[in-house]
Write a protein that holds these residues in place. Structure first.
Motif, short mmCIF file in Angstrom:
data_model
loop_
_atom_site.label_atom_id
_atom_site.label_comp_id
_atom_site.label_asym_id
_atom_site.label_seq_id
_atom_site.Cartn_x
_atom_site.Cartn_y
_atom_site.Cartn_z
N TYR A 109 188.96 -70.15 53.33
CA TYR A 109 188.47 -71.48 52.97
C TYR A 109 187.47 -72.04 53.98
O TYR A 109 186.71 -72.95 53.65
CB TYR A 109 189.66 -72.44 52.80
N ASN A 113 181.19 -74.27 53.55
CA ASN A 113 181.13 -75.16 52.39
C ASN A 113 179.89 -74.91 51.55
O ASN A 113 179.87 -75.19 50.35
CB ASN A 113 181.18 -76.62 52.84
N TYR A 116 180.83 -72.39 48.83
CA TYR A 116 181.67 -72.95 47.76
C TYR A 116 180.93 -74.00 46.94
O TYR A 116 181.12 -74.09 45.72
CB TYR A 116 182.96 -73.51 48.35
N LEU A 120 181.03 -73.32 42.98
CA LEU A 120 182.01 -74.06 42.18
C LEU A 120 181.40 -75.07 41.23
O LEU A 120 182.07 -75.50 40.29
CB LEU A 120 183.02 -74.74 43.11
N LEU A 124 183.80 -79.56 43.67
CA LEU A 124 184.38 -78.47 44.46
C LEU A 124 185.85 -78.35 44.11
O LEU A 124 186.74 -78.80 44.85
CB LEU A 124 184.18 -78.72 45.96
N TYR A 126 188.50 -75.49 43.25
CA TYR A 126 188.65 -74.04 43.36
C TYR A 126 189.92 -73.60 42.62
O TYR A 126 190.79 -72.96 43.20
CB TYR A 126 188.71 -73.67 44.84
N TRP A 167 188.97 -79.62 48.85
CA TRP A 167 187.87 -80.47 49.28
C TRP A 167 188.03 -81.91 48.81
O TRP A 167 187.09 -82.69 48.88
CB TRP A 167 186.54 -79.90 48.81
N GLN A 191 187.68 -77.82 54.91
CA GLN A 191 188.02 -78.61 53.74
C GLN A 191 188.38 -80.04 54.13
O GLN A 191 187.97 -80.99 53.46
CB GLN A 191 189.19 -77.96 52.99
N TRP A 313 181.72 -69.34 37.82
CA TRP A 313 181.51 -69.20 39.26
C TRP A 313 180.58 -68.03 39.56
O TRP A 313 179.71 -68.12 40.43
CB TRP A 313 182.85 -68.98 39.96
N TRP A 336 182.21 -60.16 47.54
CA TRP A 336 182.45 -61.36 46.73
C TRP A 336 182.34 -61.04 45.23
O TRP A 336 183.12 -61.55 44.43
CB TRP A 336 181.46 -62.46 47.12
#
Length: 372
Positions: A109, A113, A116, A120, A124, A126, A167, A191, A313, A336
């Protein structure tokens, strides 16, 4: 075993999944390194993921290939030697104990940021979106957040707890749309800092805190996509925390990925590269964890929606790679991609589920009717 025998064995296994080596269909596997066959047979799923990261093979439709492998249950027939130690370690040790709880925050995590935010979408969030009436990823995430609030019967003035707040988007939504105040706890510094800024001006407190340390009363509580990090040895403690935090007439909502069979660990590749010390709960393990603490008012399953969420995503991050920081190098990108594609595949073949449970300490008088 001679190299030719390794290749023959892999070809035979792939054929059972309707996958061809160097075929022309999108889900066929293209081999870039002939050492791949021995690596797959010797290392199982870990070797499959790592060899993709190393560029030893490709497929035009990565999720299509992995779906066929999982749907044919090939992962249950080819095991790496290290899996025996992983299984024993998970049985003996509490891999999700307090002193280990920060590891997933630091390694996953806290990656950045920027990553993400790119992946996302508008919010945000997830965790799985709710696609019943949604056409876009952002609509699906907003629909999920609203569904959570409606299931909890939130009203202005209520104070709610978010266990694993990420977040801060869910608390922000609940405060703005339903007039509540709240507390969110997370073990990720990145986060927590982001959530504090996001929720500035709202009656929301964000804490960098282990869930086990929360000991105060709220009107309702929820947890979205955090239970996968709790571990079966801690399920009872987790539900005891939730139980002491909601009143006798309150509600607790659990939103979690689930699996069809009780296990004590996750896939070796996922554990090494994505979610250390994670594991997916079974229905039996959840039921045992809540026994004597909560009445299960509702158990809502919509795992097929996670495939669509992950596709959203995937599309977002593929568009964003050229503009992201150089620390996300090519090996990271392949890692990823494998993570997202493998996740799509598990939900598509219904090996993984998405559950929302509504729990009450003593049962809703007159019965609980869950919104959909």
């Amino acid at each position: 075993m001679p190299a030719a025998r390794f290749e023959e064995r892999v070809r035979d296994l792939l054929a059972e999944a309707d996958v061809r080596i160097d075929g022309e269909r999108p889900w066929d596997l293209r081999v870039n390194d002939p050492h791949l066959y021995a690596r797959l047979l010797g290392q199982g799923s870990l070797g499959l993921g790592e060899s993709y990261m190393d560029g030893w093979w490709n497929a035009d439709s990565l999720d299509g290939l992995l779906f066929r492998l999982l749907d044919a249950r090939l992962d249950q027939r080819v095991h790496g030697a290290g899996e025996i130690w992983d299984a024993l370690r998970a049985r003996v040790f509490n891999l999700q104990a307090r002193h280990r709880s920060g590891e997933v925050g630091e390694r996953h995590y806290d990656l950045g940021n920027d990553l993400y935010r790119a992946m996302l979408g508008g919010r945000l969030v997830y965790s799985c979106g709710y696609w019943r009436n949604a056409q876009t990823l952002d609509q699906a995430q907003e629909a999920k957040l609203d569904l959570v609030c409606r299931k909890l019967r939130l009203q202005p003035g209520m104070r709610v707890l978010d266990i694993g707040c990420g977040w801060g988007e869910a608390l922000k939504f609940a405060a703005e749309r339903y007039g509540v105040s709240g507390v969110g706890v997370t073990i990720s510094r990145e986060q927590a800092d982001f959530a504090e800024e996001l929720c500035k001006g709202l009656p929301i407190e964000i804490r960098l805190q282990d869930y086990r340390d929360v000991d105060e009363r709220f009107d309702a509580a929820f947890s979205l996509g955090m239970f996968e990090h709790v571990g079966v040895k801690n399920y009872r403690t987790y539900f005891e925390v939730a139980h002491r935090c909601v009143p006798q007439d309150g509600l607790f909502l659990l939103h979690s990925i689930g699996t069809n069979q009780s296990v004590h660990r996750t896939d070796p590749w996922i554990a090494r590269y994505i979610f250390p010390n994670s594991m997916l709960p079974s229905a039996a393990q959840i039921a045992q964890g809540v026994e004597g603490l909560f009445v299960i008012e509702d158990w809502h399953s919509f795992g097929a929606d996670y495939d669509r969420t992950l596709q959203g995503w995937w599309n977002n991050i593929e568009r964003a790679w050229p503009s992201l920081d150089g620390r996300y190098d090519e090996r990271f990108r392949r890692m990823w991609r494998f993570y997202l594609a493998a996740s799509m595949a598990t939900f598509r073949c219904r090996r993984s589920q998405l559950w929302q449970l509504v729990l009450s300490p003593r049962g809703v008088r007159g019965g609980y009717v869950a919104p959909r």
